[in-house]
Write a protein that holds these residues in place. Structure first.
Motif, PDB file in Angstrom:
ATOM      1  N   TYR A  65       0.840  -1.192   0.000  1.00  0.00           N
ATOM      2  CA  TYR A  65       0.000   0.000   0.000  1.00  0.00           C
ATOM      3  C   TYR A  65       0.878   1.246   0.000  1.00  0.00           C
ATOM      4  CZ  TYR A  65      -3.806   3.188   1.344  1.00  0.00           C
ATOM      5  OH  TYR A  65      -4.733   4.199   1.375  1.00  0.00           O
ATOM      6  N   LYS A  66       0.621   2.149  -0.916  1.00  0.00           N
ATOM      7  CA  LYS A  66       1.326   3.434  -0.968  1.00  0.00           C
ATOM      8  C   LYS A  66       0.428   4.430  -1.667  1.00  0.00           C
ATOM      9  CE  LYS A  66       5.596   5.732  -2.399  1.00  0.00           C
ATOM     10  NZ  LYS A  66       6.908   5.581  -3.096  1.00  0.00           N
ATOM     11  N   GLN A  67       0.004   5.457  -0.909  1.00  0.00           N
ATOM     12  CA  GLN A  67      -0.892   6.459  -1.477  1.00  0.00           C
ATOM     13  C   GLN A  67      -0.605   7.819  -0.886  1.00  0.00           C
ATOM     14  OE1 GLN A  67      -4.841   6.562  -2.921  1.00  0.00           O
ATOM     15  NE2 GLN A  67      -5.250   4.542  -2.067  1.00  0.00           N
ATOM     16  N   GLU A  68      -0.913   8.843  -1.652  1.00  0.00           N
ATOM     17  CA  GLU A  68      -0.791  10.215  -1.180  1.00  0.00           C
ATOM     18  C   GLU A  68      -2.171  10.846  -1.142  1.00  0.00           C
ATOM     19  OE1 GLU A  68       1.194  13.888  -3.216  1.00  0.00           O
ATOM     20  OE2 GLU A  68       2.747  12.841  -2.057  1.00  0.00           O
ATOM     21  N   PHE A  69      -2.467  11.544  -0.035  1.00  0.00           N
ATOM     22  CA  PHE A  69      -3.764  12.166   0.164  1.00  0.00           C
ATOM     23  C   PHE A  69      -3.579  13.657   0.432  1.00  0.00           C
ATOM     24  CE2 PHE A  69      -3.993   7.799   1.619  1.00  0.00           C
ATOM     25  CZ  PHE A  69      -5.159   7.320   1.029  1.00  0.00           C
ATOM     26  N   MET A 110      -2.496 -12.965   1.554  1.00  0.00           N
ATOM     27  CA  MET A 110      -1.842 -12.463   0.347  1.00  0.00           C
ATOM     28  C   MET A 110      -2.511 -11.162  -0.079  1.00  0.00           C
ATOM     29  SD  MET A 110      -1.489 -16.097  -1.659  1.00  0.00           S
ATOM     30  CE  MET A 110      -2.927 -16.844  -0.888  1.00  0.00           C
ATOM     31  N   GLN A 111      -1.691 -10.166  -0.411  1.00  0.00           N
ATOM     32  CA  GLN A 111      -2.232  -8.858  -0.756  1.00  0.00           C
ATOM     33  C   GLN A 111      -1.628  -8.327  -2.052  1.00  0.00           C
ATOM     34  OE1 GLN A 111      -1.272  -7.360   3.160  1.00  0.00           O
ATOM     35  NE2 GLN A 111      -3.419  -7.006   3.600  1.00  0.00           N
ATOM     36  N   ILE A 112      -2.468  -7.661  -2.811  1.00  0.00           N
ATOM     37  CA  ILE A 112      -2.060  -7.055  -4.080  1.00  0.00           C
ATOM     38  C   ILE A 112      -2.458  -5.594  -4.015  1.00  0.00           C
ATOM     39  CG2 ILE A 112      -2.299  -7.111  -6.584  1.00  0.00           C
ATOM     40  CD1 ILE A 112      -3.138 -10.036  -6.326  1.00  0.00           C
ATOM     41  N   GLY A 113      -1.472  -4.706  -4.152  1.00  0.00           N
ATOM     42  CA  GLY A 113      -1.724  -3.284  -3.995  1.00  0.00           C
ATOM     43  C   GLY A 113      -1.980  -2.557  -5.299  1.00  0.00           C
ATOM     44  N   ARG A 114      -2.157  -1.252  -5.165  1.00  0.00           N
ATOM     45  CA  ARG A 114      -2.553  -0.427  -6.294  1.00  0.00           C
ATOM     46  C   ARG A 114      -1.503  -0.415  -7.405  1.00  0.00           C
ATOM     47  NH1 ARG A 114      -4.449   5.865  -5.551  1.00  0.00           N
ATOM     48  NH2 ARG A 114      -5.501   6.113  -7.553  1.00  0.00           N
ATOM     49  N   GLU A 115      -0.235  -0.311  -7.044  1.00  0.00           N
ATOM     50  CA  GLU A 115       0.809  -0.277  -8.063  1.00  0.00           C
ATOM     51  C   GLU A 115       0.892  -1.597  -8.814  1.00  0.00           C
ATOM     52  OE1 GLU A 115       4.576   0.981  -6.626  1.00  0.00           O
ATOM     53  OE2 GLU A 115       3.844   2.902  -5.852  1.00  0.00           O
ATOM     54  N   LEU A 122     -10.171  -1.360  -9.199  1.00  0.00           N
ATOM     55  CA  LEU A 122      -9.807  -1.820  -7.864  1.00  0.00           C
ATOM     56  C   LEU A 122      -8.680  -0.995  -7.262  1.00  0.00           C
ATOM     57  CD1 LEU A 122      -9.854  -5.696  -8.332  1.00  0.00           C
ATOM     58  CD2 LEU A 122     -11.716  -4.190  -7.605  1.00  0.00           C
ATOM     59  N   GLU A 123      -8.774  -0.812  -5.957  1.00  0.00           N
ATOM     60  CA  GLU A 123      -7.727  -0.175  -5.181  1.00  0.00           C
ATOM     61  C   GLU A 123      -6.757  -1.207  -4.609  1.00  0.00           C
ATOM     62  OE1 GLU A 123      -5.562   2.767  -3.270  1.00  0.00           O
ATOM     63  OE2 GLU A 123      -7.227   3.072  -4.648  1.00  0.00           O
TER      64      GLU A 123
END
Length: 774
Positions: free
Chosen positions: A54-58, A133-138, A205-206
């Protein structure tokens, strides 16, 4: 009736004081950015969790406030920046569905100031009690291109322990037909592969969160694997949008568009997508006869922060697909043309209310209508098959979450009422392909309600380096049978600080309801006319036990290794029987099954300019006769009756390897490459090798080992080029080119047998994608 039910859900949700838009293991972060005097500052905030990809800018509002929803449990690094102020960072642990409130104070910047963000503590989650198991936005954005209808399935299939069968039917750890997708907290338990229904596009999807063990008691009914899909949200105020255009081999073309407006406490999002291809399903022969398909999708989502303690969301989605069924050689020569179509309309309401500082209430509701059709032209052989099935579904779920010192309690209920209607008939056009006793035609029409209820309670406890999750679920299933079961589940993890290792073990008792696709005909005595010797009883729910032990280890702050061993024991093991190669399947169950294996994944997180992963899976599965359910014709009847003992599960692929690594050449250019290899699935062909040659051709037969009863190993090499064409604070334009199966091997996925169809993977192909966002 389902429209009335929709109105009732919306009315009920508005009467309550609160709804949520999240999954079983997600929380909310409420940030307040202030100056030293305590006044709010408009700021930008970066949130990073390497363990959760997870990596996001708000951006905060003018008062320095920011609400971030649907953060998967884990450790996050927060970096806040304000104009004229020094940056400040903090490490936060999201472990509860109760909103976490945190204040960050920014100080006036000196002439020269900098802040170093240490993400080492986010690579490993010391409080995760089981493997997730996780899959992120990138990873979603930079994924290898997929054929229409299977972008989500392809992403899930990159994870260890997951396998494809023909037409993108996912199999978690060898389990058949038991994957559920949870879309923004709403479980969808029907088959989501391309031949059964349209998919939610991965571009929408996010993040994706995947369970195959340590499954929260909140989830039930379909328990092979749980895939949580979190749709995109952009917290930045104002108007934002995204346009993705892609296309390539097999005359494939796709488009996806999204527009979102965020004003005040409101967010409105509209998405639309469409696609077409000449390779929609996996063909049964390399020539890829009659395989055109097209899909469409539209969605609208509205969310509102009613107050600091209330959140409301409403979504509407409509999807459809139309496609041809691939022909065999004989069928193509005869002029066969079979067509399938699916459509789905879904409305969901979610409401969340903070009853007190430590108590959260949720109410979720959904109504859905889905239709599946199949038609055959008069030249179809050896059978004319027609299907017109549909169902109407109403779902309600309520839950209360309580935070108490070291514990996170959650209790709730759910009820799912599905009204099934099946209309199937066939006419045999080539009697020589069937036993002389097989009736030349069959007409079946039946309707019935599927009523399911459940209640659950679970607790997450942290005791120093120990983390324990314990839950109990009760399920009631009433369709053709009336059964219920209690399912205890627990998992425990211990964190070794010095070596940075998390050890975990989990146990899941499962109660799985049969697939509802053609469940009425599969369990009906009406089809006993097909053979007096076959006993068709109602297909029973599966019951079983899952065991998993594993570890996660971090090497420094850029390298992580995960390994698990598992075993699954079933009674009434769920599977399916496919009717020839029509794309129509019927639920069945075996007396019992045992699946076991191991899996490992090594992940590099930006080691210099390199990032990527390598994974390995080993799965062994055996199933035992007798068989219940299905629709068996011709020689298949004799094979079912003569079956004794056990044989390999159709997903008994002993060795699977997947890799993908990306190298950042410059700030604007990256290259990536990877491969997927499998040792081959088992098959049991009823005919001779000469008959297979006539039916499927020499290229297919050359990829089969008849002595071992195994498909020969598969290998597909891929490579990508990714270019950032333009990037600024307001806009981003990216171009990606993908080459798949560059080695051009004919990869046979499945070979026609009693319990599986025939499926050929795509050949060498190229795809291009342009992604523009603002």
């Amino acid at each position: 009736m389902w429209k009335v039910f929709l109105i009732a859900i919306i009315a009920a949700s508005l009467m309550f004081a609160g709804p949520a838009w999240g999954q079983a293991s997600t929380g909310v972060l409420v940030l307040s950015i202030t100056d030293s005097a305590g006044l709010g500052l408009k700021s930008t905030v970066e949130v990073v969790s390497e363990a959760n990809q997870y990596k996001q800018e708000f951006a905060t509002d003018a008062g320095g406030n920011l609400f971030i929803h649907d953060l998967h449990f884990g450790v996050y690094q927060i970096l806040a920046k304000g104009t004229g102020f020094s940056s400040a960072s903090a490490t936060l642990n999201i472990r509860s569905e109760i909103p976490v409130r945190y204040r960050i104070e920014l100080k006036i910047a000196p002439v020269s100031a900098s802040v170093t963000v240490d993400i080492e503590n986010t690579l490993l989650d010391p409080y995760r009690p089981s493997s997730v198991m996780q899959i992120g936005r990138e990873q979603i954005r930079d994924r290898v291109a997929s054929l229409p209808g299977r972008s989500v399935q392809d992403l899930v299939n990159t994870q260890p322990g997951w396998l494809y069968e023909g037409n993108a039917v996912l199999h978690p750890r060898g389990s058949e037909y038991q994957t559920q997708f949870v879309v923004d907290g709403i479980p969808l338990t029907d088959n989501r592969s391309p031949s059964f229904g349209p998919e939610i596009d991965a571009n929408d999807l996010e993040s994706i969160n995947i369970y195959t063990a340590g499954i929260p008691a909140e989830y039930g009914r379909k328990m092979g694997g749980v895939v949580e899909l979190n749709t995109q949200r952009n917290a930045l105020a104002g108007l934002h949008g995204q346009l993705i255009l892609s296309g390539g081999s097999y005359q494939t073309a796709e488009s996806f568009g999204q527009v979102q407006d965020v004003w005040g406490k409101n967010a409105l999002t509209v998405t639309a997508s469409g696609s077409m291809t000449n390779h929609y399903l996996n063909p049964v022969v390399p020539e890829n006869y009659t395989n055109h398909g097209a899909t469409g999708d539209f969605s609208l989502r509205y969310a509102r922060e009613v107050a600091q303690s209330d959140h409301f969301a409403l979504s509407v989605r409509h999807e459809l697909s139309q496609f041809e069924i691939p022909n065999e050689l004989v069928q193509q020569q005869a002029g066969q043309l079979q067509r399938g179509d699916n459509s789905e309309t879904m409305v969901a309401v979610d409401y969340q209310h903070l009853l007190s500082v430590n108590v959260l209430g949720n109410l979720d509701g959904m109504v859905r209508s889905k239709e599946n059709g199949l038609s055959s032209n008069p030249l179809s052989t050896p059978i004319l098959a027609f299907q017109d099935n549909h169902f109407r579904e109403g779902y309600v779920k309520g839950a209360i979450s309580v935070h108490r010192e070291r514990q996170e309690w959650k209790a709730g209920f759910e009820t799912d009422n599905t009204f099934l209607h099946e209309n199937f008939h066939y006419d045999i056009t080539d009697p020589s392909q069937f036993d002389e006793d097989t009736p030349g035609k069959l007409d079946f029409v039946q309707s019935r309600p599927d009523l399911e209820q459940a209640a659950f309670v679970e607790d997450l406890i942290r005791l120093g380096n120990w983390t324990v999750s314990a839950g109990l679920r009760w399920d009631h299933y009433q369709l053709l049978l009336n059964e219920h079961a209690f399912s205890p589940r627990w998992s425990v993890a211990y964190y070794l600080l010095a070596p940075k290792v998390v050890l975990h073990f989990s146990y899941d008792r499962i109660f799985q309801t049969p697939s509802n696709e053609n469940i009425l005909i599969s369990s009906s005595s009406a089809i006993s006319q097909l053979s007096a010797n076959v006993l068709h009883l109602p297909v029973k729910p599966s019951r079983g036990n899952y065991y998993e032990g594993g570890m996660e280890k971090a090497f420094g702050d850029r390298l992580r290794f995960d390994a698990n061993v598992f075993r699954r024991d079933f009674r009434n093991y769920a599977d399916d029987d496919q009717l020839l190669n029509t794309g129509v399947s019927y639920p069945i169950s075996f007396d019992k099954a045992v699946l076991y294996g191991l899996e490992g994944k090594l992940e590099l997180v930006h080691v210099g300019k390199l990032s990527g992963f390598a994974s390995y899976s080993y799965i062994v599965g055996n199933v035992w006769f007798p068989v219940t359910g299905g629709l068996f014709l011709g020689d298949d009847v004799d094979q079912v009756l003569s079956g004794v003992g056990h044989f390999p599960d159709s997903q008994d692929q002993r060795n699977t390897i997947r890799t993908r690594f990306e190298y950042k050449v410059s700030s604007h250019l990256s290259v990536a490459s990877g491969l997927s290899s499998g040792s081959g699935l088992p098959f049991e062909y009823g005919g001779t090798e000469a008959e297979a040659l006539a039916q499927y051709g020499p290229e297919v037969v050359d990829r089969l080992n008849f002595e071992r009863g195994r498909v020969k190993p598969s290998l597909a090499v891929n490579a990508s080029l990714m270019l950032v064409v333009y990037h600024s604070e307001r806009a981003d334009i990216r171009f990606q080119a993908d080459g798949e199966n560059l080695n051009n091997r004919l990869n046979v996925i499945d070979f026609g047998g009693l319990f599986s169809g025939n499926a050929i993977g795509p050949g060498r192909s190229a795809y291009f994608r342009l992604n523009a966002s603002f």
